[in-house]
Scaffold this motif. Structure first.
Motif, PDB file in Angstrom:
ATOM      1  N   ILE A   1      -5.021  -0.710   4.888  1.00 25.72           N
ATOM      2  CA  ILE A   1      -4.390  -1.358   3.806  1.00 25.72           C
ATOM      3  C   ILE A   1      -4.054  -2.937   4.088  1.00 25.72           C
ATOM      4  O   ILE A   1      -4.287  -3.709   3.230  1.00 25.72           O
ATOM      5  N   SER A   2      -3.105  -2.900   4.986  1.00 28.43           N
ATOM      6  CA  SER A   2      -2.631  -4.159   5.483  1.00 28.43           C
ATOM      7  C   SER A   2      -3.715  -5.278   5.821  1.00 28.43           C
ATOM      8  O   SER A   2      -3.496  -6.627   5.322  1.00 28.43           O
TER       9      SER A   2
ATOM     10  N   SER B   1     -11.596  -9.616  -4.071  1.00 25.36           N
ATOM     11  CA  SER B   1     -11.268  -8.900  -4.988  1.00 25.36           C
ATOM     12  C   SER B   1     -11.504  -7.284  -4.675  1.00 25.36           C
ATOM     13  O   SER B   1     -10.634  -6.525  -5.019  1.00 25.36           O
ATOM     14  N   ARG B   2     -12.420  -7.192  -4.064  1.00 27.72           N
ATOM     15  CA  ARG B   2     -12.874  -5.632  -3.565  1.00 27.72           C
ATOM     16  C   ARG B   2     -11.781  -5.162  -2.543  1.00 27.72           C
ATOM     17  O   ARG B   2     -11.178  -4.338  -2.776  1.00 27.72           O
TER      18      ARG B   2
ATOM     19  N   ALA C   1      -7.272  -1.846  -1.144  1.00 28.59           N
ATOM     20  CA  ALA C   1      -5.680  -1.736  -0.737  1.00 28.59           C
ATOM     21  C   ALA C   1      -4.935  -1.199  -1.849  1.00 28.59           C
ATOM     22  O   ALA C   1      -4.050  -0.371  -1.175  1.00 28.59           O
ATOM     23  N   MET C   2      -5.023  -1.690  -2.738  1.00 23.79           N
ATOM     24  CA  MET C   2      -4.064  -1.177  -3.855  1.00 23.79           C
ATOM     25  C   MET C   2      -4.200   0.240  -4.389  1.00 23.79           C
ATOM     26  O   MET C   2      -3.417   0.980  -4.574  1.00 23.79           O
ATOM     27  N   GLU C   3      -5.614   0.679  -4.527  1.00 26.05           N
ATOM     28  CA  GLU C   3      -5.805   1.946  -4.758  1.00 26.05           C
ATOM     29  C   GLU C   3      -5.481   2.993  -3.829  1.00 26.05           C
ATOM     30  O   GLU C   3      -4.778   3.976  -3.924  1.00 26.05           O
TER      31      GLU C   3
ATOM     32  N   ALA D   1      -2.291   5.753  -4.202  1.00 23.09           N
ATOM     33  CA  ALA D   1      -2.417   7.280  -4.030  1.00 23.09           C
ATOM     34  C   ALA D   1      -1.420   7.879  -3.242  1.00 23.09           C
ATOM     35  O   ALA D   1      -1.045   8.891  -3.396  1.00 23.09           O
ATOM     36  N   ILE D   2      -0.899   6.812  -2.218  1.00 24.63           N
ATOM     37  CA  ILE D   2      -0.024   7.243  -1.212  1.00 24.63           C
ATOM     38  C   ILE D   2       1.451   7.625  -2.233  1.00 24.63           C
ATOM     39  O   ILE D   2       2.285   8.560  -2.258  1.00 24.63           O
ATOM     40  N   ILE D   3       1.738   6.641  -3.110  1.00 19.64           N
ATOM     41  CA  ILE D   3       2.831   6.618  -4.087  1.00 19.64           C
ATOM     42  C   ILE D   3       2.943   7.802  -4.813  1.00 19.64           C
ATOM     43  O   ILE D   3       3.798   8.503  -5.317  1.00 19.64           O
TER      44      ILE D   3
END
Length: 160
Positions: free
Chosen positions: A70-71, A102-103, A108-110, A114-116
Motif C-alpha cells: 500500500i505504502s 491513478s491505478r 492502495a486505497m482499495e 478493505a482493511i478498515i
C-alpha cells in the motif's frame, strides 16, 4: 519504522535504480522520497487505521507485506506525478503507461479500505475495543447477580 523503503518504490519504475541519477526525475531525489514522501504516505495509512487498531504503527511481520504494498503504491504515485507532470507527452510515452499513478492510488486505497472494513484483517494488530463491541461483551458476561452487586457498590459509594 517505515512501511516501505526507497527500493520498494523504485521497483515500480523499471529501469530506474536511483532518482538522483535519472535525467527524467524532474528534480525529485532519493532523499526527498525517503525523508518526505514515505513518511507522508505512512502517516496517511496510520491516520486511516488509527480508529480501528490500537497499535499504530503496525509492526507485526505478517502484516507488513500488505502495508508495504500500500505504502509503495502511494509513494510511487506521488513520484510518478512529480516526474511526469512536467512532460507534456507523458500520457503517450511508452515509458509511462497511461494512468499508472491513478491505478496505483486506486489499488492502495482499495486495500486500505478493505482493511478498515474488515474484509482484509491484519493478522495480529488488535482491533480497538469499540469495534469489538464492548457493550455486547458486557451484556454477555453480566449476570443478574453480578449486576446487583455492582449497583449496591455504586450505592455505597454514593453514600460516602
Amino acid at each position: 519504522m517505515a512501511y516501505c523503503v526507497l527500493a520498494d518504490v523504485l521497483e515500480m519504475f523499471p529501469g530506474i535504480s536511483s532518482l538522483d541519477t535519472d535525467s527524467d526525475a524532474n528534480g525529485i531525489t532519493d532523499a526527498r522520497v525517503t525523508s518526505n514522501l514515505i513518511p507522508e504516505a505512512d502517516a496517511r495509512i496510520n491516520a486511516r487505521l488509527r480508529p480501528h487498531y490500537d497499535t499504530i504503527p503496525i509492526t507485526d511481520a505478517d502484516d507488513l507485506p500488505l502495508l508495504r504494498a500500500i505504502s509503495k503504491r502511494i509513494v510511487a504515485a506521488e513520484v510518478h506525478d512529480i516526474i511526469y507532470e512536467a512532460h507534456a507527452d507523458a500520457e503517450t510515452s511508452a515509458e509511462d503507461p497511461v494512468g499508472s499513478a491513478s491505478r496505483w492510488r486506486r489499488e492502495a486505497m482499495e486495500e486500505l479500505k478493505a482493511i478498515i472494513k474488515g474484509t482484509h484483517q491484519l493478522d495480529t494488530a488488535r482491533i480497538s475495543p469499540i469495534e469489538l463491541g464492548v457493550l455486547d461483551d458486557y451484556e454477555a458476561f453480566t449476570t443478574a447477580e453480578s449486576e446487583d452487586e455492582m449497583v449496591s457498590s455504586f450505592k455505597r459509594a454514593d453514600d460516602w
